[in-house]
Scaffold this motif. Structure first.
Motif, PDB file in Angstrom:
ATOM      1  N   PRO A 199       0.802  -1.231   0.000  1.00 36.10           N
ATOM      2  CA  PRO A 199       0.000   0.000   0.000  1.00 36.10           C
ATOM      3  C   PRO A 199       0.834   1.279   0.000  1.00 36.10           C
ATOM      4  N   LEU A 200       2.052   1.229   0.558  1.00 36.28           N
ATOM      5  CA  LEU A 200       2.915   2.412   0.506  1.00 36.28           C
ATOM      6  C   LEU A 200       3.247   2.722  -0.950  1.00 36.28           C
ATOM      7  N   GLY A 201       3.520   1.668  -1.729  1.00 28.34           N
ATOM      8  CA  GLY A 201       3.733   1.850  -3.170  1.00 28.34           C
ATOM      9  C   GLY A 201       2.473   2.378  -3.839  1.00 28.34           C
ATOM     10  N   ILE A 202       1.322   1.838  -3.435  1.00 30.81           N
ATOM     11  CA  ILE A 202       0.049   2.274  -4.021  1.00 30.81           C
ATOM     12  C   ILE A 202      -0.221   3.741  -3.679  1.00 30.81           C
ATOM     13  N   ALA A 203       0.213   4.163  -2.480  1.00 30.78           N
ATOM     14  CA  ALA A 203       0.041   5.566  -2.089  1.00 30.78           C
ATOM     15  C   ALA A 203       0.737   6.481  -3.097  1.00 30.78           C
ATOM     16  N   LEU A 204       1.989   6.155  -3.401  1.00 27.82           N
ATOM     17  CA  LEU A 204       2.732   6.978  -4.372  1.00 27.82           C
ATOM     18  C   LEU A 204       2.106   6.873  -5.759  1.00 27.82           C
ATOM     19  N   MET A 205       1.632   5.657  -6.103  1.00 24.26           N
ATOM     20  CA  MET A 205       0.993   5.484  -7.411  1.00 24.26           C
ATOM     21  C   MET A 205      -0.254   6.348  -7.517  1.00 24.26           C
ATOM     22  N   ASN A 206      -1.054   6.378  -6.430  1.00 25.04           N
ATOM     23  CA  ASN A 206      -2.270   7.177  -6.443  1.00 25.04           C
ATOM     24  C   ASN A 206      -1.960   8.639  -6.698  1.00 25.04           C
ATOM     25  N   TYR A 207      -0.939   9.122  -6.009  1.00 28.84           N
ATOM     26  CA  TYR A 207      -0.648  10.553  -6.115  1.00 28.84           C
ATOM     27  C   TYR A 207      -0.027  10.883  -7.463  1.00 28.84           C
ATOM     28  N   PHE A 208       0.911  10.031  -7.927  1.00 24.59           N
ATOM     29  CA  PHE A 208       1.759  10.478  -9.034  1.00 24.59           C
ATOM     30  C   PHE A 208       1.465   9.871 -10.394  1.00 24.59           C
TER      31      PHE A 208
END
Lengths: 778, 210
Positions: free
Chosen positions: A78-87
Motif C-alpha cells: 500500500p505504501l507503493g500504491i500511495a505513491l501510485m495514487n498521487y503520481f
C-alpha cells in the motif's frame, strides 16, 4: 484558518480525489507499518538471548505470522500504491483515475481489511499462528480453531478484492486516460513500474483469493479440501507461492520506479538503458515471475525435472534485474548530487545487490536443502523487501515531499535518518546470513547452539533501525508544520508530475503544496460521495459476521452487514454519475485500445482476473482429483450423485440466455427499445431458470444427506457451483438494474451499458461450460 | 558419476563456488556504485559534453550482459553437478530403509523390523540409510542441518532422503516448517554408532508395532 472538525471529516470520508486518497493510503500504511514493526521488535527482544521467556510460543507464532502478513500486504504494497495514487495520474496527465469512486472503494476496503486483520489478534483464540505462508492443514479449523484466525483470513480476502478493484482501475487509467501527446514512449519510468506492478497484482491475487475461498470453506462450511491427504497440503503450497513469488515483485517494483525517477535527476543525465529496463521488466520479469514459484518447494519432494526447471527459470529471472541494477549504476557514473532522496536510492541499490546475490544462492536446489527454512532466507528476503523496497520507497517519499506538501523537509534530519537506518539495517540482518543452521520461526534456542551472539547483535541492530524511523516521523511532522516553502520544482526534474510539458490536468494540480485539496471545488464536489465508505463498511460487517458465524450472533451480523451493503449499493445506483462526471479529452482512442470505452476495458480486465479465479478453483479440483486415487478417496461415478439430466437442463437454459443476450445487444444497437426489453427480460428469465434448477438440485442433494461436509468431492461440487451461482445472482441483479434504467430512460442512452454487461454474462455462461462436464460428465 | 549419498563435502564445494563468485561480484558492483555516488559531479562543459556514443553504449551493454550470463551459467552448472544431493536411487545396494513420521510435536522412527522409536534415531556408520518421510497431521519438515539434508514431511506423501555417516557421531534433527505451538521443540537426536554396536542393539530389540 480555523480547524473545522465536521468539514474535515466530511472531506476525507467522501473524497474521490486521487491525491487525497494517496495521502490516506500513505498515512494508513505508515500506521500498519508501525504495528508490524512493533511485532518485529518484540520478536527480536525474545530472540536476543538463548532460552528467553518474554514471549510464549503461541504468542511468538502469532507475532511472526502477523508481522509477515501486515508488513507485506498492509504496509509495503500500500505504501507503493500511495505513491501510485498521487503520481501516476500526474505523470500521464490524467484528470483523475478512470473510476474515482472505485478508487475510494479500494482505499476503504484496504483500511477495513487491515482493521479486521489486526482485530483478529484480539479475539478469543488470537490471530493466526501458522506463518504468513498459512501452510495447510495447520490453518484449517481442526488444528487452528478460533474466530480471530477466520477474521484475519477474511480480511486477507477483502484486501485481495481491494487490490483487484484498484489494479483494474489503474490499468484502465494508464491505458485510457493519458493526456494527448503522452505516447507510450514518453510514459515516465515510475508509471512504467506501476504498470508492471498492477499487471502482476491482477495475475497474482486471484489464485490467492481462490485459495482463501477454499480455506474459508474448509473452516466455515465443513469441506475438507486442505485437510484431505489427496494433495491438500501440497495444493496450498502451489497456490500460495503462485501468488507469493509475484507478490515480492509487486512490493519491489514501485520502489524501483521511484529510484528510476530519482537517479537521472540527481545525476543530471538521462537514465541509462531506459528502453532496455522497460523491455526487461515487461517481457521477462512479468512472465517469469509466474514460472518460478516451485523454487519455494524444492524440498517438498518434487522430482528432478521440476527442480531443474524451476532452478533455471529462477536463475533466468535474475537477468532482467541485473540489467536494471547495472543501468542504475551506469547512470550514476560520473557523480551525483547527494541529497537525501539520492542517498536513500543509493542505499536501496546496495541492499538490493546483496539481497539479489543471496537470492542466486537460493535458486540452487542443492544449496536450498540447507537454506530452506533457515535464517539465511530471512536475511535474503529482508534485504530485498526491507532493504531495496523500503529504502527505495522512502527515497521516493523524500523526493516527492516538496511536491505533495509544497514545503522542504529537513535535509539534516533526512541524512541522519539515512545514516542510522543504513547502519542499523545491516547490523540487524547481516548476522542472519551467518545463522545458516538456525531454523526460522522458532520461539527460542538453547545456548549450546552457539547462536546467541549473532542473535544479540541482530536484536541491537533492530532497536537502532526501528528507532531511526522516529526521525522519519519527526521529519514528516517538521515538513508539515515548520518546513520552509519549497519552490515548485526544487530538483529541476523534467518529469511531467513537476509541471514540465504542460500535461498537468489533475484537479487542483496547478498549485504546488496543495496536498490533495482542490482548486475548483465545483468540479470536485460532483463526484465526492459517501457511497464508497458505506459499501466498504457493509462488506467489513458482513465478513465480521462470517468469521463469527459459528455463533448465532455472528449470523445476525451477516444479515445486518448484507442489508447495509444492499442499502449502500442501491444509493450508489441512484447517483447517476454519467451526467455529472466527464474526464474530458483522453488519449484512449489510440492504439491498442482504439474505440474501447473505459468501462468496457475495465470489464475485460475484470474478466481476466475472474478467469484466473475460476481457473484456480477448477485447477485445484483437478489436482485434488488426480491425487485422490493414490490417497484412496473415491470419486462418485457419473450420474450417481449428480443427475445428468438436471445438469443438462440448467446448461441449456444458461446457453440459451447467452443467445438472448446477444439479441438484446443487437436490439440496443438498432435502437429498438421494445425488442431490447423483450430480449433482456428473456435473458433474465433464463438465468433465473438456471439458478432455480441449480437450487432444486442442491435441495434434493441436501434431502439425500449430501452436503458440503459429507465428502471431498461433494464439498468441491457445492463450493464451485456456489461461487458460480453467486456470479449468476450478481448478473441477475445487474439485469434488474438495467431494466429499471431502460424503463426510466427509454432510448439508447438508458441502455448503452448492455454491451459491457453482455461480456460479463457470456463469461459466466462459459464458466458453466467447464463446470458442467467437471461435475456431471466425468 | 558415482552415485553416493549426500556429504557435507559435496554441499560445501557447491556452496564455495557461489560464495566466491557472489562475494566477488558484490564487492565489485557495490564498489563501483559507491565510488561514483560519492564523487562530486563535474561541472558540465557548455559545449560538447563527453558522452559515450550510442555504439559504445551498446557494446558495453552486450559485454555486461554476457558477463552476467556466464557467471549465472557457471553457478547453475555447479548445482547440476551435485544432483546426487537431492535424488535418491530407488534401491541402492546395502541400504536400510527407516520410516520417519512427523507429528505435533515429535518424530517417530520405524525400523524395518517394525520397532518404533520416538525422539532418537540410531543408525550404523558407513551404511546407506534411506529415510521415508511422512506426516500424520500437519506440514512438517525433517532436517539435519549439520549433515546438509532435509525433506518436507507432508500428510499423504512419502518423501525419501538418503544419508551415510562415516564416523560415530551425534546430530540434532529439527523441524524446519512452522507446525504449531511446539514447533521450536520438535527435535530429535541422530546417533551414528559403530556397525557392531548397532547390530548388537538392533538384534536385541523386541519387535513392536509402529
Amino acid at each position: 484558518m480555523a480547524f473545522d472538525f465536521r468539514k474535515t471529516v466530511h472531506r476525507w470520508t467522501t473524497t474521490t480525489n486521487h491525491k487525497e486518497i494517496g495521502i490516506l493510503y500513505f498515512i494508513t500504511s505508515m500506521f500498519f507499518g508501525a504495528v508490524g514493526a512493533m511485532l518485529a521488535e518484540l520478536m527480536r527482544v525474545q530472540l536476543s538471548v538463548p532460552s528467553n521467556t518474554v514471549l510464549s510460543a503461541s504468542l511468538y507464532n502469532e507475532f511472526v505470522t502477523m508481522h509477515g502478513l501486515v508488513m507485506i500486504l498492509w504496509f509495503l504494497s500500500p505504501l507503493g500504491i500511495a505513491l501510485m495514487n498521487y503520481f501516476v495520474p500526474l505523470q500521464i496527465g490524467a484528470p483523475d483515475l478512470a473510476f474515482p469512486r472505485l478508487n475510494a472503494v479500494s482505499y476503504w476496503m484496504y483500511l477495513f481489511s487491515g482493521v479486521l486483520a489486526i482485530g483478529g489478534l484480539f479475539l478469543p483464540g488470537g490471530g493466526p499462528n501458522g506463518g504468513w505462508t498459512v501452510y495447510q492443514p495447520l490453518n484449517t479449523s481442526v488444528y487452528s480453531p478460533g474466530v480471530g484466525i477466520s477474521l484475519v483470513f477474511l480480511g486477507l480476502a477483502m484486501l485481495a478484492a481491494s487490490v483487484t478493484i484498484g489494479s483494474i482501475n489503474f490499468l484502465v487509467t494508464i491505458a485510457h486516460e493519458r493526456a494527448p501527446g503522452m505516447t507510450i514512449s514518453k510514459i515516465p519510468m515510475f508509471t512504467w513500474f506501476a504498470t508492471f506492478t498492477l499487471i502482476l497484482m491482477l495475475l497474482a491475487f486471484p489464485p490467492l483469493l481462490a485459495a482463501l475461498v477454499m480455506l474459508m470453506s474448509d473452516r466455515l462450511l465443513g469441506t475438507v479440501i486442505f485437510l484431505s491427504v489427496a494433495g491438500g497440503a501440497i495444493l496450498w503450497t502451489n497456490l500460495f507461492w503462485f501468488f507469493g513469488h509475484p507478490e515480492v515483485y509487486i512490493v519491489l517494483l514501485p520502489a524501483f520506479g521511484a529510484i528510476a525517477e530519482i537517479l537521472p535527476v540527481f545525476a543530471g543525465r538521462d537514465l541509462e538503458g531506459r528502453r532496455l529496463i522497460v523491455l526487461a521488466t515487461g517481457l521477462m520479469v512479468i512472465p517469469l515471475s509466474m514460472l518460478v514459484w516451485q523454487h519455494h518447494m524444492f524440498i517438498t519432494g518434487i522430482n528432478l525435472a521440476e527442480l531443474a526447471t524451476f532452478s533455471v527459470t529462477t536463475i533466468i529471472i535474475s537477468i532482467p534485474f541485473d540489467i536494471i541494477v547495472l543501468s542504475f549504476i551506469l547512470t550514476t557514473l560520473g557523480g551525483v548530487k547527494l541529497n537525501t532522496p539520492m542517498l536513500w536510492a543509493y542505499g536501496a541499490i546496495v541492499l538490493f545487490i546483496i539481497g539479489g546475490i543471496s537470492g542466486v544462492f537460493l535458486s540452487s536446489f542443492v544449496l536450498d536443502v540447507v537454506f530452506r527454512g533457515s535464517y539465511f532466507v530471512v536475511a535474503h528476503f529482508h534485504y530485498v523487501m526491507v532493504g531495496a523496497t523500503i529504502f527505495g520507497l522512502v527515497a521516493g517519499v523524500y523526493y516527492w515531499l516538496p511536491k505533495i506538501t509544497g514545503k522542504m523537509y529537513s535535509e539534516k534530519l533526512g541524512l541522519l535518518h539515512f545514516a542510522i537506518s543504513f547502519i542499523g539495517f545491516n547490523i540487524t540482518y547481516a548476522p542472519m546470513f551467518l545463522l545458516i543452521d538456525m531454523p526460522r520461526r522458532i520461539v527460542t534456542y538453547s545456548a549450546s547452539t552457539g547462536w546467541g551472539t549473532l542473535n544479540y547483535i541482530s536484536s541491537v541492530g533492530a532497536i537502532i533501525f526501528g528507532g531511526a524511523q522516529l526521525i522519519f516521523v519527526a521529519n514528516l511532522l517538521y515538513t508539515h508544520y515548520g518546513g520552509f516553502p519549497s519552490i515548485p520544482n526544487p530538483w529541476q526534474s523534467l518529469s511531467p508530475e513537476w509541471g514540465k510539458g504542460g500535461l498537468l490536468r489533475s484537479v487542483g494540480s496547478a498549485a504546488d503544496g496543495s496536498y490533495g485539496s482542490s482548486e475548483s471545488e465545483a468540479i470536485e464536489a460532483k463526484h465526492t460521495s459517501h457511497r464508497p465508505l458505506e459499501v466498504s463498511i457493509g462488506v467489513a460487517v458482513t465478513l465480521v459476521g462470517l468469521a463469527t458465524s459459528p455463533y448465532l450472533a455472528g449470523k445476525a451480523v451477516i444479515v445486518l452487514g448484507l442489508l447495509f451493503l444492499v442499502y449502500a449499493l442501491l444509493r450508489w445506483a441512484r447517483d447517476n454519475m454519467g451526467d455529472k462526471f466527464s474526464l474530458g479529452e483522453t488519449f484512449g482512442d489510440k492504439f491498442p485500445f482504439a474505440g474501447v470505452g473505459r468501462i468496457k476495458l475495465g470489464m475485460w480486465i475484470f474478466i481476466a482476473s475472474d478467469i484466473l479465479l475460476f481457473g484456480s478453483l477448477i485447477g485445484s479440483t483437478l489436482f485434488i482429483r488426480e491425487n485422490s486415487a493414490i490417497a484412496g478417496v473415491v470419486w462418485p461415478a457419473i450420474g450417481n450423485v449428480h443427475d445428468v439430466t438436471t445438469g443438462a437442463i440448467s446448461t441449456v437454459a444458461l446457453l440459451a440466455s447467452s443467445f438472448t443476450m446477444v439479441r438484446a445487444v443487437m436490439a440496443q444497437k438498432a435502437g429498438e427499445q421494445r425488442h431490447y426489453m423483450i430480449w433482456l427480460s428473456s435473458t433474465f428469465v433464463l438465468g433465473l431458470a438456471f439458478l432455480l434448477t441449480e437450487a432444486s438440485e442442491w435441495y434434493s442433494l441436501y434431502l439425500r444427506g449430501i452436503w458440503f461436509n459429507t465428502s471431498l468431492p461433494n464439498g468441491l461440487y457445492f463450493l464451485l457451483t456456489g461461487v458460480h451461482a453467486s456470479h449468476v445472482t450478481a448478473g441477475l441483479v445487474m439485469m434488474v438494474y438495467l431494466m429499471v434504467r431502460a424503463v426510466r430512460k427509454p432510448g439508447p442512452e438508458g441502455s448503452k451499458s448492455i454491451a459491457n454487461f453482455a461480456l460479463y454474462w457470456d463469461f459466466v455462461d462459459i464458466v458453466w461450460v467447464f463446470l458442467f462436464p467437471l461435475f456431471y460428465l466425468v | 558419476m558415482a552415485v553416493t549419498p549426500p556429504t557435507v563435502a559435496i554441499w560445501t564445494s557447491v556452496f564455495d563456488v557461489y560464495l566466491v563468485l557472489g562475494t566477488l561480484v558484490g564487492i565489485v558492483v557495490i564498489s563501483v556504485l559507491t565510488y561514483s555516488v560519492f564523487t562530486k559531479p563535474k561541472v558540465k562543459a557548455e559545449v560538447g559534453p563527453k558522452r559515450s556514443s550510442e555504439r559504445k553504449k551498446k557494446i558495453r551493454a552486450v559485454i555486461l550482459t554476457l558477463i552476467t550470463i556466464s557467471i549465472l551459467t557457471t553457478v547453475e552448472l555447479d548445482t547440476f553437478s551435485a544432483t546426487s544431493l537431492v535424488t535418491v536411487p530407488s534401491d541402492p545396494a546395502n541400504s536400510m530403509t527407516i520410516q520417519v513420521v512427523g507429528q505435533q510435536f515429535f518424530w517417530t522412527f520405524i525400523y524395518p523390523n517394525g520397532y518404533a522409536q520416538v525422539g532418537n534415531l540410531t543408525i550404523p556408520v558407513g551404511e546407506t540409510i534411506i529415510l521415508n518421510i511422512t506426516s500424520k497431521d500437519v506440514f512438517h519438515s525433517f532436517a539435519i542441518q549439520q549433515l546438509d539434508v532435509a525433506k518436507d514431511a507432508i500428510p499423504g506423501r512419502y518423501n525419501q532422503l538418503w544419508l551415510e555417516v562415516p564416523t560415530p557421531s551425534q546430530y540434532s534433527i529439527i523441524c524446519k516448517e512452522l507446525c504449531g505451538v511446539g514447533h521450536a521443540f520438535m527435535t530429535a537426536e541422530l546417533y551414528a554408532v559403530n556397525a557392531s554396536t548397532f547390530n548388537a542393539w538392533y538384534g536385541s530389540l523386541q519387535t513392536k508395532g509402529g
